[in-house]
Design a protein around this motif. Sequence first.
Motif, PDB file in Angstrom:
ATOM      1  N   MET A 199      45.461 -16.192 -17.995  1.00  0.00           N
ATOM      2  CA  MET A 199      44.582 -17.024 -18.902  1.00  0.00           C
ATOM      3  C   MET A 199      43.229 -16.746 -18.991  1.00  0.00           C
ATOM      4  N   PRO A 235      44.389 -13.950 -13.319  1.00  0.00           N
ATOM      5  CA  PRO A 235      45.396 -14.730 -14.029  1.00  0.00           C
ATOM      6  C   PRO A 235      45.590 -14.491 -15.532  1.00  0.00           C
ATOM      7  N   ALA A 267      53.563 -23.719 -22.099  1.00  0.00           N
ATOM      8  CA  ALA A 267      54.784 -23.048 -21.497  1.00  0.00           C
ATOM      9  C   ALA A 267      54.648 -22.264 -20.606  1.00  0.00           C
ATOM     10  N   GLY A 268      53.576 -21.660 -20.082  1.00  0.00           N
ATOM     11  CA  GLY A 268      53.596 -20.841 -18.974  1.00  0.00           C
ATOM     12  C   GLY A 268      53.402 -19.411 -19.524  1.00  0.00           C
ATOM     13  N   GLU A 269      53.098 -18.381 -18.504  1.00  0.00           N
ATOM     14  CA  GLU A 269      53.137 -17.126 -18.481  1.00  0.00           C
ATOM     15  C   GLU A 269      54.256 -16.248 -19.224  1.00  0.00           C
ATOM     16  N   GLU A 270      55.649 -17.131 -18.425  1.00  0.00           N
ATOM     17  CA  GLU A 270      56.720 -16.326 -18.761  1.00  0.00           C
ATOM     18  C   GLU A 270      56.933 -16.466 -20.198  1.00  0.00           C
ATOM     19  N   LYS A 271      56.400 -17.239 -21.114  1.00  0.00           N
ATOM     20  CA  LYS A 271      56.781 -17.234 -22.423  1.00  0.00           C
ATOM     21  C   LYS A 271      55.888 -16.330 -23.340  1.00  0.00           C
ATOM     22  N   ILE A 308      50.227 -20.113 -22.918  1.00  0.00           N
ATOM     23  CA  ILE A 308      50.053 -19.863 -21.538  1.00  0.00           C
ATOM     24  C   ILE A 308      49.887 -21.497 -21.035  1.00  0.00           C
ATOM     25  N   TRP A 309      48.905 -22.134 -21.450  1.00  0.00           N
ATOM     26  CA  TRP A 309      48.737 -23.562 -20.762  1.00  0.00           C
ATOM     27  C   TRP A 309      49.861 -24.586 -21.096  1.00  0.00           C
TER      28      TRP A 309
END
Length: 626
Positions: free
Chosen positions: A141, A139, A362-366, A359-360
């Motif tokens: 993160m 992952p 907005a998520g990995e797509e940002k 990442i936490w």
Amino acid sequence: MKVQDHAASLSEVHQSVDTTVQHKSGFRKILAFFGPAYLVSVGYMDPGNWATDLAGGSKYGYTLIWVLLMSNLMALLLQSLSARLGIVRGRDLAQANRETYPAPVNFLLYILAEIAIAATDLAEVLGMAIGIQLLTGLPLMWGVSLTVLDTFLLLLLQRYGIRKMEAFIIALVAIVGTSFLIQLLLAKPDLPEVAKGFIPSLPDDTALYIAIGIIGATVMPHNLYLHSALVQTRKIQKTDAGIKQALKINFWDTAIALNLAFFVNAAILILAASVFFTAGHTEIADLHEAHRMLEPLLGSKLAPILFAVALIAAGQSSTVTGTLAGQIVMEGYLRLRINPWLRRLITRLVAIIPALLVIWIAGEEKIGELLVFSQVLLSLQLGFAIIPLIHFVSDKHTMGNFTIKPIVKVAAWLISTVLVYLNVRMVWSEAGSFISQNQLWWVDVLIYLVGFAFIALLVITVIYPFISRYRQKGSARMHATKVTLGSLEAPVYKKIALALDFSQNDEKVIANALAQGRPDTEYVLIHVVESASARYFGKEANDFETQKDQEQLDTYLRLLAGRGVKAKGVLGYKHRAKSIVRIVQQEEADLLVLGGHGHTGLKDWLYGETVNYVRHYVHIPVLVIQ
């Protein structure tokens, strides 16, 4: 931590490579100069460049290769000017700025330089984390968190010297280059179409925007600070002939290294053009998407693996040079030195924290947007590095016969104008799109105020050296016309302190201390008790080790008294280095003699850096016996 009056740039490795040694072959002499530009070149192929190269290749095929070539030529000129500043004046860019601009301007320039380095490190963190994820499936993160470990790698490399560090970086660059060479062979690009890409053309406004992004991501501001310091790791002959030779060889070093960087960037763009553009995938700009599409389009499992490996190598090589740039900026502007590992850890945490938060929340797509944002931050700093550099190398007062020629000056100012315009346009575009979507009026006002302050500082940076009566200090290579060494009277030490560890090294320490004294000199023997109870309770502990240490100290005093030496003994407790400093100050000693433990690398963390700490906090001469 230490505040210093003036020190050589990267003092740990300053002039550590001697190019004045007579070699049997001219090639070995040239090889001694080669190296600094390769550390600089990694900034031109770091993960921050990959997105713009992928976007240009996937959307417009081979059309924008000429933009890479143009930006590479710009970089070649600017890096050669940076090397010239370091070789001729013996100053890095941060030191030269401090000597020229007023304190408030310098502080702002320092803050902008630190922001640029943090932004560079952010791109490297994201690049390495994405590479680890693509290669292992870990992952993002966790990948971002793991990048903090390269702090230890830098610490190790610095212990082995600048040549080993250069070899490590060159090896990583070779991994990146080889990876893309293999991928190009698998992709089989259309060579006639590649050649057409060197003809300047911009199909539409979007192509112009991508071209601005390519140029903005290619020319890195921290590299100008870095190069002006790294060339000073070479010891050269301080004559006109020696400086001219160093300038010539360093130019070729820069040309070769930056052409390798151009090959990597061109390879990324050509790969995107031959794989994605020809297959109709014209919107590839994300590293994850590019990696995912390589295997089905090339029909090989090797290509995506090589892509991920190259991404990790590019991120790791860039992170080392980013830390060196941070050290140069802090020491040059603030004259402040902190331990390299601490400097690296702070820089890395500044990069990791925003990445983890994005990442936490907005998520990995940002992550792709965060990568673009890091390049925008870099664009803000670029003009504040280029403009002072041109001023310095154009100044005949400090550069002497090595000031740049008028045609080079015109070219440099033209490039500076183009780069500043393109980067301001990019930042303005990003700010404009944000303002149009933002609903908070005070945020809009803040953006406008920052923009006006940015323009004002840019104007001051350009104009101040022209209107100021202040002239920089003379070049480091130019000697004063009258030199005097004074009477050179030998110092008289009335009280000499000795730090002893009750080992076989004590004999050397005592012998050297006696050699510095006179018949009437008094000696203070210091030993720090390091038992657990003594560390906690201090002299109240009176444990078995304290008693034995006192007996050993009394034995030394008795033996010295038998030789007619006047001495006293003092035990210290708790923190070894702090105790030594405290006792030396209490006893008002004139000289301190102590043994060097010889630890390197991680052992300094385990056992402490006594010598380093002590020499920073005592204001008397310190003699270290290895």
